[in-house]
Design a protein around this motif. Structure first.
Motif, PDB file in Angstrom:
ATOM      1  N   HIS A 165      86.407  43.891  66.417  1.00  0.00           N
ATOM      2  CA  HIS A 165      86.024  44.668  65.223  1.00  0.00           C
ATOM      3  C   HIS A 165      87.101  45.580  64.959  1.00  0.00           C
ATOM      4  O   HIS A 165      87.737  46.043  65.686  1.00  0.00           O
ATOM      5  CB  HIS A 165      84.720  45.078  65.316  1.00  0.00           C
ATOM      6  CG  HIS A 165      84.529  45.873  66.439  1.00  0.00           C
ATOM      7  ND1 HIS A 165      84.513  45.160  67.930  1.00  0.00           N
ATOM      8  CD2 HIS A 165      84.628  47.376  66.781  1.00  0.00           C
ATOM      9  CE1 HIS A 165      84.273  46.148  68.804  1.00  0.00           C
ATOM     10  NE2 HIS A 165      84.155  47.300  68.281  1.00  0.00           N
TER      11      HIS A 165
ATOM     12  N   CYS B  64      83.122  51.381  62.389  1.00  0.00           N
ATOM     13  CA  CYS B  64      83.884  50.288  62.071  1.00  0.00           C
ATOM     14  C   CYS B  64      84.022  50.382  60.618  1.00  0.00           C
ATOM     15  O   CYS B  64      83.214  50.839  59.648  1.00  0.00           O
ATOM     16  CB  CYS B  64      83.258  49.248  62.472  1.00  0.00           C
ATOM     17  SG  CYS B  64      82.880  49.328  64.254  1.00  0.00           S
TER      18      CYS B  64
ATOM     19  N   TYR C  12      78.997  50.361  60.961  1.00  0.00           N
ATOM     20  CA  TYR C  12      79.689  50.406  59.592  1.00  0.00           C
ATOM     21  C   TYR C  12      79.069  50.979  58.574  1.00  0.00           C
ATOM     22  O   TYR C  12      77.822  50.936  58.091  1.00  0.00           O
ATOM     23  CB  TYR C  12      79.635  48.934  59.250  1.00  0.00           C
ATOM     24  CG  TYR C  12      80.652  47.987  60.157  1.00  0.00           C
ATOM     25  CD1 TYR C  12      81.972  47.527  59.634  1.00  0.00           C
ATOM     26  CD2 TYR C  12      80.275  47.275  61.192  1.00  0.00           C
ATOM     27  CE1 TYR C  12      82.633  46.779  60.451  1.00  0.00           C
ATOM     28  CE2 TYR C  12      80.966  46.404  62.137  1.00  0.00           C
ATOM     29  CZ  TYR C  12      82.089  46.142  61.585  1.00  0.00           C
ATOM     30  OH  TYR C  12      82.920  45.412  62.566  1.00  0.00           O
TER      31      TYR C  12
ATOM     32  N   VAL D 293      88.109  49.466  64.207  1.00  0.00           N
ATOM     33  CA  VAL D 293      87.534  50.659  64.360  1.00  0.00           C
ATOM     34  C   VAL D 293      88.635  51.572  63.812  1.00  0.00           C
ATOM     35  O   VAL D 293      89.825  51.550  63.853  1.00  0.00           O
ATOM     36  CB  VAL D 293      87.355  50.844  66.018  1.00  0.00           C
ATOM     37  CG1 VAL D 293      86.715  52.298  66.066  1.00  0.00           C
ATOM     38  CG2 VAL D 293      86.577  49.875  66.651  1.00  0.00           C
TER      39      VAL D 293
ATOM     40  N   LEU E  31      78.887  49.477  67.376  1.00  0.00           N
ATOM     41  CA  LEU E  31      79.511  49.201  66.167  1.00  0.00           C
ATOM     42  C   LEU E  31      78.910  49.567  64.678  1.00  0.00           C
ATOM     43  O   LEU E  31      78.075  48.708  64.126  1.00  0.00           O
ATOM     44  CB  LEU E  31      79.896  47.598  66.084  1.00  0.00           C
ATOM     45  CG  LEU E  31      80.644  46.966  66.842  1.00  0.00           C
ATOM     46  CD1 LEU E  31      80.129  47.253  68.427  1.00  0.00           C
ATOM     47  CD2 LEU E  31      80.821  45.530  66.722  1.00  0.00           C
TER      48      LEU E  31
END
Length: 369
Positions: free
Chosen positions: A188, A195, A128, A190, A126
């Protein structure tokens, strides 16, 4: 669930851990800059989820970018692989990962490592690419312009704005934390393999400074800024978190006479104002009416009576009020009204008016009830 948080004492880490505990995630493995390597390995063996927030963004020399961002990421992933731990790994990267500078390169290289780890271990990555993150507990005079502006303006210190027209993409720390915690349940957000925090705000550097300076001024004017826009609300909360600890409070102007006192508490441009009225025992205040201005009275201490008489009528209407019963009394237009303290102690009334007091057009006409 055992949650490993690297960079646990950083801006995002501190906010994330506080909210995790609020939600009763109590088994949190906190990794700091000086966490022993052996302990980190133990954490990597036990972790069910990793929030990898540690990183370097303001080193003394550029070589520290690679060591702090790429090097530590490699150590972390190697430890997970050593114990065949295929738990999800969240990584705090940056929008600068698309740029060709030392910081961006180190972040992009760390991303590549994490994607490769996820592929080889059949786990989830994940990642970001955060824009500017703002909110409480961010270190001022470090790497956040908003933190620096809030801190300096609150202390009457100078700030530097080279180009007020510079556009800024912002995410608020509470929105970031909310999104990260959703990742624990695989919810989350995406977008194209990366993300994203769903809520992002775009504005200019100059507009941010104007807002923060207006927040400082609002305390001096005893007013409340317009909170209609989400960014303004979040920025105002951020500003207040940077107030010096000896400046949390501010004085109000009390208008005092033998009858008691009247103090304006909160003023707004579009929602009127709130005032506090204190009446001595046996005192009657008011005896006036309004064309358009309307009010709400709430007695919070003591006991009394609010009387009304419609202009042109002889009938008097009475509402008995007490601080022992929270009851709001609307003051309609076209009714002269007063409030009398019937008790033997001061009566305290919270009063709201739908407009700010304008001495040139007070819309207040004396008339005995």
């Amino acid at each position: 669930m055992k949650i490993l948080v690297t960079g646990a004492r950083g801006f995002i880490g501190e906010n994330l851990i506080a909210e995790l505990r609020n939600r009763h995630y109590n088994d949190i493995l906190e990794c700091y800059r000086n966490t022993d390597a052996t302990l980190l390995e133990e954490y990597c063996r036990e972790a069910d989820f990793v929030f990898h927030l540690a990183g370097v963004n303001r080193p003394q020399n550029e070589s520290e970018f690679e060591e702090g961002n790429l090097g530590f990421t490699s150590i972390l992933l190697n430890a997970l692989e050593k114990y065949d731990n295929d738990c999800p790994v969240m990584f705090a990267s940056s929008t600068q990962a698309t740029l060709d500078n030392a910081y961006g390169k180190s972040k992009r290289a760390a991303e590549d490592l994490i994607f490769a780890h996820a592929k080889s271990s059949n786990s989830k990555a994940l990642i970001y690419r955060f824009p500017n993150v703002f909110g409480k507990w961010c270190k001022p005079n470090y790497n956040s312009a908003i933190a620096t502006f809030c801190y300096n303006i609150a202390r009457d210190l100078p700030i530097t704005v080279n180009d007020p027209s510079v556009k800024m993409n912002l995410v608020y720390i509470d929105d970031v934390v909310e999104e990260l915690i959703r990742g624990l349940d695989d919810h989350h957000n995406v977008v194209d393999n990366f993300c994203e925090v769903p809520t992002m705000h775009t504005t200019t550097l100059g507009e941010i400074v104007e807002l923060i300076e207006s927040y400082k001024k609002s305390r001096e004017e005893r007013s409340i800024p317009n909170m209609h826009e989400a960014l303004s609300k979040k920025l105002y909360s951020t500003y207040l978190s940077y107030l010096p600890e000896d400046r949390f409070s501010y004085d109000l102007k009390m208008n005092v006479d033998q009858r008691g006192s009247f103090t304006e508490f909160i003023k707004t441009m579009d929602r009127g104002q709130v005032s506090i009225n204190v009446s001595k025992p046996g005192i009657t205040k008011g005896n006036h009416w309004h064309h358009t201005k309307n009010e709400k009275f709430l007695v919070v201490s003591g006991q009394g009576v609010i009387r009304f008489r419609k202009v042109g009528s002889e009938e008097v209407i009475e509402y008995f009020v007490s601080g022992e019963r929270m009851e709001v009394v609307d003051i309609p237009t076209g009714y002269t009204h007063n409030i009398e303290n019937l008790g033997d102690t001061d009566m305290v009334t919270v009063m709201w008016a739908n407009e700010l007091f304008n001495p040139e057009r007070p819309d207040t006409y004396y008339l005995e009830v």
